[in-house]
Design an enzyme around this catalytic site. Structure first.
Site, PDB file in Angstrom:
ATOM      1  N   PHE B  14      35.094 -29.913  88.718  1.00  0.00           N
ATOM      2  CA  PHE B  14      33.653 -30.146  88.551  1.00  0.00           C
ATOM      3  C   PHE B  14      33.123 -29.296  87.414  1.00  0.00           C
ATOM      4  CE2 PHE B  14      29.283 -28.731  89.972  1.00  0.00           C
ATOM      5  CZ  PHE B  14      28.639 -29.934  89.736  1.00  0.00           C
ATOM      6  N   ARG B  37      44.688 -21.782  94.710  1.00  0.00           N
ATOM      7  CA  ARG B  37      43.459 -20.985  94.733  1.00  0.00           C
ATOM      8  C   ARG B  37      42.301 -21.874  94.309  1.00  0.00           C
ATOM      9  NH1 ARG B  37      45.635 -17.602  97.885  1.00  0.00           N
ATOM     10  NH2 ARG B  37      47.017 -16.017  97.021  1.00  0.00           N
ATOM     11  N   GLU B  38      41.315 -22.020  95.183  1.00  0.00           N
ATOM     12  CA  GLU B  38      40.105 -22.779  94.864  1.00  0.00           C
ATOM     13  C   GLU B  38      39.118 -21.818  94.206  1.00  0.00           C
ATOM     14  OE1 GLU B  38      38.883 -24.408  98.638  1.00  0.00           O
ATOM     15  OE2 GLU B  38      40.858 -25.268  98.972  1.00  0.00           O
ATOM     16  N   ARG B  64      15.804 -21.686  99.354  1.00  0.00           N
ATOM     17  CA  ARG B  64      17.185 -21.692  98.886  1.00  0.00           C
ATOM     18  C   ARG B  64      17.903 -22.891  99.488  1.00  0.00           C
ATOM     19  NH1 ARG B  64      17.979 -19.060  94.281  1.00  0.00           N
ATOM     20  NH2 ARG B  64      17.753 -16.796  94.409  1.00  0.00           N
ATOM     21  N   GLU B  98       9.171 -14.143  86.924  1.00  0.00           N
ATOM     22  CA  GLU B  98       9.076 -14.269  88.380  1.00  0.00           C
ATOM     23  C   GLU B  98       7.942 -13.452  88.980  1.00  0.00           C
ATOM     24  OE1 GLU B  98      12.784 -13.946  90.507  1.00  0.00           O
ATOM     25  OE2 GLU B  98      13.437 -15.865  89.679  1.00  0.00           O
ATOM     26  N   GLU B 120      31.366 -14.979  89.659  1.00  0.00           N
ATOM     27  CA  GLU B 120      29.989 -14.589  89.338  1.00  0.00           C
ATOM     28  C   GLU B 120      29.842 -13.075  89.381  1.00  0.00           C
ATOM     29  OE1 GLU B 120      25.356 -15.361  90.690  1.00  0.00           O
ATOM     30  OE2 GLU B 120      26.865 -15.094  92.230  1.00  0.00           O
ATOM     31  N   GLU B 141      10.304 -24.331  85.705  1.00  0.00           N
ATOM     32  CA  GLU B 141       9.617 -25.518  86.226  1.00  0.00           C
ATOM     33  C   GLU B 141      10.045 -25.897  87.639  1.00  0.00           C
ATOM     34  OE1 GLU B 141       9.872 -28.857  83.673  1.00  0.00           O
ATOM     35  OE2 GLU B 141       8.621 -27.962  82.110  1.00  0.00           O
ATOM     36  N   GLU B 143      11.048 -23.851  90.021  1.00  0.00           N
ATOM     37  CA  GLU B 143      10.961 -22.737  90.974  1.00  0.00           C
ATOM     38  C   GLU B 143       9.556 -22.643  91.565  1.00  0.00           C
ATOM     39  OE1 GLU B 143      14.296 -19.464  89.550  1.00  0.00           O
ATOM     40  OE2 GLU B 143      12.221 -19.124  88.994  1.00  0.00           O
TER      41      GLU B 143
END
Lengths: 185, 185
Positions: B14, B37-38, B64, B98, B120, B141, B143
């Site tokens: 993906f 391993r994913e 979320r 924010e 990450e 836009e 959020e």
């Protein structure tokens, strides 16, 4: 204030052993229109801050394919299917498999690791009264682990050096600092 | 001890806006055979612990999708492509977008959120000397955010209640506890 994003449709992308991936089309609140959300679904995990009688932390070093490097972490493991009802048993299993101890566990935190796109929830336990298991359950076949024992200063230095570099382990060591300072008990 | 898992092949699953997914076939160390391993690849993010003159934390509430619920978090955002070289600028942008403030930033931690399957990496900054921006950059836009100001006891109660439930925010609040206790400065 209205926050909810209503799901208009879901596209299933990937069904793995560890996680699933989907892309949702959502309706934003307050007529802000439509957007997409890329999502990772994970069954959750447990991790353990093991503190010895000598006030040392037990850590495992292992290779992490996602970052193509080794890292030093507190013992942890995924919840197996059906284990969500008894995460403490899962934490005890990981403690025995990864470092060969049993212990008394206390739940410290229950947190989402990457809430922006992933529903993985991790329970962090404090392990006290550690006892070596005579014939511990073997490590998972596809894991290669080495055990480390660090005092608090060494653990903080390992964070500084980047050898400890993951959220759950840093969070556990912060909690240990709070214990040491008498801020929590 | 040999830890490395050599990549035998990679299957690309993906290519999203937020993350990419692949499955690697790997050769385990010490002739333990082959496994898969994913993996989730993510460009990284920044987050900010904003403490006011009155010693309060500024938090944002948002929906979320991954957990189908709202949560109360420190300001945060993904690194845009090309922003990896200047994560501090990204943190300042998120703070302005924010919550409408600028500030002096100090890097506290740099951590992988879900090291078992995802690369990450998130930088957590402490924000001091907060100043309201007269005409702040608008929020993204897609959020919808609400601002909250909590003292330390309220923040700890929000963790207890599960309103604060993500790793980065709990880590930030633990650091605040360490500041308060004089353990760090």
């Amino acid at each position: 204030m209205n926050f909810e994003e209503k799901t208009l449709s879901r596209r299933e992308i990937f069904q793995g052993r560890v996680f699933q991936v989907a892309v949702d089309e959502v309706e934003l609140p307050d007529g802000k229109g439509v957007s997409t959300r890329e999502l990772v679904f994970h069954n959750g995990a447990v991790c353990v801050l093991p503190l010895t009688e000598e006030n040392k932390i037990l850590l495992v070093k292992q290779f992490r394919k996602a970052i193509e490097a080794t890292s030093l972490e507190i013992p942890a493991g995924k919840l197996e299917v059906g284990e969500n009802a008894d995460p403490k048993a899962a934490a005890l299993r990981e403690l025995e498999e990864e470092i060969g101890y049993r212990a008394d566990l206390e739940l410290l935190y229950d947190f989402y690791t990457a809430i922006g796109f992933c529903n993985e929830k991790v329970k962090l336990y404090l392990a006290r009264n550690l006892e070596k298991v005579a014939n511990p359950r073997p490590q998972d076949e596809d894991e290669t682990l080495a055990l480390y024992e660090l005092d608090l200063d060494q653990a903080l230095a390992a964070i500084e050096a980047g050898e400890i570099c993951d959220a759950k382990t840093i969070m556990a060591i912060q909690y240990w600092q709070l214990l040491e300072s008498g801020t929590v008990s």
